[in-house]
Design a protein around this motif. Sequence first.
Motif, mmCIF file in Angstrom:
data_model
loop_
_atom_site.group_PDB
_atom_site.id
_atom_site.type_symbol
_atom_site.label_atom_id
_atom_site.label_comp_id
_atom_site.label_asym_id
_atom_site.label_seq_id
_atom_site.Cartn_x
_atom_site.Cartn_y
_atom_site.Cartn_z
ATOM 1 N N ARG A 38 -114.483 110.729 21.785
ATOM 2 C CA ARG A 38 -114.031 110.455 23.155
ATOM 3 C C ARG A 38 -115.035 109.579 23.888
ATOM 4 O O ARG A 38 -114.653 108.627 24.587
ATOM 5 C CB ARG A 38 -113.810 111.751 23.930
ATOM 6 C CG ARG A 38 -113.211 111.484 25.326
ATOM 7 C CD ARG A 38 -113.121 112.763 26.149
ATOM 8 N NE ARG A 38 -112.276 113.758 25.536
ATOM 9 C CZ ARG A 38 -110.947 113.777 25.657
ATOM 10 N NH1 ARG A 38 -110.317 112.845 26.349
ATOM 11 N NH2 ARG A 38 -110.239 114.739 25.079
ATOM 12 N N SER A 39 -116.321 109.882 23.724
ATOM 13 C CA SER A 39 -117.349 109.084 24.383
ATOM 14 C C SER A 39 -117.343 107.647 23.879
ATOM 15 O O SER A 39 -117.567 106.702 24.643
ATOM 16 C CB SER A 39 -118.729 109.716 24.146
ATOM 17 O OG SER A 39 -119.743 108.928 24.750
ATOM 18 N N THR A 42 -114.135 105.955 25.598
ATOM 19 C CA THR A 42 -114.187 105.791 27.056
ATOM 20 C C THR A 42 -115.506 105.203 27.538
ATOM 21 O O THR A 42 -115.521 104.281 28.347
ATOM 22 C CB THR A 42 -113.936 107.127 27.761
ATOM 23 O OG1 THR A 42 -114.948 108.074 27.369
ATOM 24 C CG2 THR A 42 -112.571 107.682 27.397
ATOM 25 N N LEU A 47 -112.276 102.286 27.578
ATOM 26 C CA LEU A 47 -110.899 102.688 27.836
ATOM 27 C C LEU A 47 -110.884 103.769 28.912
ATOM 28 O O LEU A 47 -111.736 104.652 28.934
ATOM 29 C CB LEU A 47 -110.244 103.219 26.558
ATOM 30 C CG LEU A 47 -110.280 102.298 25.339
ATOM 31 C CD1 LEU A 47 -109.435 102.897 24.218
ATOM 32 C CD2 LEU A 47 -109.797 100.903 25.687
ATOM 33 N N ALA A 48 -109.921 103.693 29.786
ATOM 34 C CA ALA A 48 -109.826 104.683 30.854
ATOM 35 C C ALA A 48 -109.531 106.060 30.257
ATOM 36 O O ALA A 48 -108.688 106.179 29.363
ATOM 37 C CB ALA A 48 -108.719 104.302 31.836
ATOM 38 N N PRO A 49 -110.219 107.114 30.727
ATOM 39 C CA PRO A 49 -109.977 108.459 30.194
ATOM 40 C C PRO A 49 -108.504 108.854 30.238
ATOM 41 O O PRO A 49 -107.980 109.454 29.300
ATOM 42 C CB PRO A 49 -110.834 109.349 31.098
ATOM 43 C CG PRO A 49 -111.946 108.452 31.544
ATOM 44 C CD PRO A 49 -111.312 107.103 31.718
ATOM 45 N N ASP A 50 -107.825 108.510 31.332
ATOM 46 C CA ASP A 50 -106.417 108.863 31.460
ATOM 47 C C ASP A 50 -105.575 108.123 30.425
ATOM 48 O O ASP A 50 -104.604 108.671 29.886
ATOM 49 C CB ASP A 50 -105.922 108.540 32.871
ATOM 50 C CG ASP A 50 -104.475 108.967 33.094
ATOM 51 O OD1 ASP A 50 -104.204 110.169 32.942
ATOM 52 O OD2 ASP A 50 -103.643 108.099 33.404
ATOM 53 N N TYR A 51 -105.955 106.879 30.131
ATOM 54 C CA TYR A 51 -105.221 106.113 29.126
ATOM 55 C C TYR A 51 -105.366 106.759 27.747
ATOM 56 O O TYR A 51 -104.394 106.872 26.997
ATOM 57 C CB TYR A 51 -105.718 104.664 29.080
ATOM 58 C CG TYR A 51 -104.980 103.834 28.055
ATOM 59 C CD1 TYR A 51 -103.769 103.235 28.373
ATOM 60 C CD2 TYR A 51 -105.464 103.708 26.753
ATOM 61 C CE1 TYR A 51 -103.053 102.515 27.428
ATOM 62 C CE2 TYR A 51 -104.754 102.997 25.804
ATOM 63 C CZ TYR A 51 -103.557 102.394 26.147
ATOM 64 O OH TYR A 51 -102.846 101.698 25.194
ATOM 65 N N VAL A 52 -106.581 107.192 27.417
ATOM 66 C CA VAL A 52 -106.809 107.836 26.124
ATOM 67 C C VAL A 52 -105.945 109.076 25.999
ATOM 68 O O VAL A 52 -105.318 109.326 24.958
ATOM 69 C CB VAL A 52 -108.303 108.184 25.946
ATOM 70 C CG1 VAL A 52 -108.516 109.050 24.708
ATOM 71 C CG2 VAL A 52 -109.133 106.911 25.854
ATOM 72 N N SER A 205 -106.872 98.774 30.491
ATOM 73 C CA SER A 205 -107.580 100.015 30.136
ATOM 74 C C SER A 205 -106.622 101.171 30.232
ATOM 75 O O SER A 205 -105.508 101.038 30.672
ATOM 76 C CB SER A 205 -108.765 100.210 31.068
ATOM 77 O OG SER A 205 -108.358 100.303 32.412
#
Length: 205
Positions: A38-39, A42, A47-52, A205
């Motif tokens: 994840r790190s 993002t 990449l935007a956390p919400d997008y992931v 993103s």
Amino acid sequence: MNRTINDQELLIMTPSTLWRLLLQEGVFLDVTTGTSLRSLLTGQLGLAPDYVERHVDAVFLDGHPIDDIDRTSVPDGGRIAIAGALPGAAGIAMRRNSPVAALRGGITGTNDTDKPAEERGRIQMRIFGLVLHTVAHKLLQRGVIVEAARIASFLREDEKATVLSHGHTEDRDAVLTRLVTQGTEAIECRVMIADGNGTLNPADS
């Protein structure tokens, strides 16, 4: 791929989205390894956390589907692939935290028991599906490491591309000849995809 990168860093300006396919075939990235997947997505790749959460449905590490991207670390030399929704029953099974994950058999990646130290390393990255179309501009602008011969192949197909090195426009034929000669040598390449007016497409993103 050899870690010695030629001191030549190419910047390619183009209106063509053809270069997104580099990411589907696979590119190398110099990143901090030992962090969570994840790190990586993002924090390092932007990449935007919400997008992931909403769109990166499948994550693979060395060919194994990964469910927990917070407890799985990025290894030096790791082969990472991400994708959006995959078709069919097999695709559903490969998604993160799929309700039918049992269909994967024993190929699911396991969480880290000992977190490795964070250090600079190199990974291979591949991106598929709608995620490719959304995030390609961001990663290509960031810069990727690719074999010289592969860059030459894409450059031949993209007749509208302008090539710059160290801030100066270079002759296409001379660049192609040099890249073919360099063959499998690793080259750092940044691709800026612009529209017909020269305006850069947004890095999504």
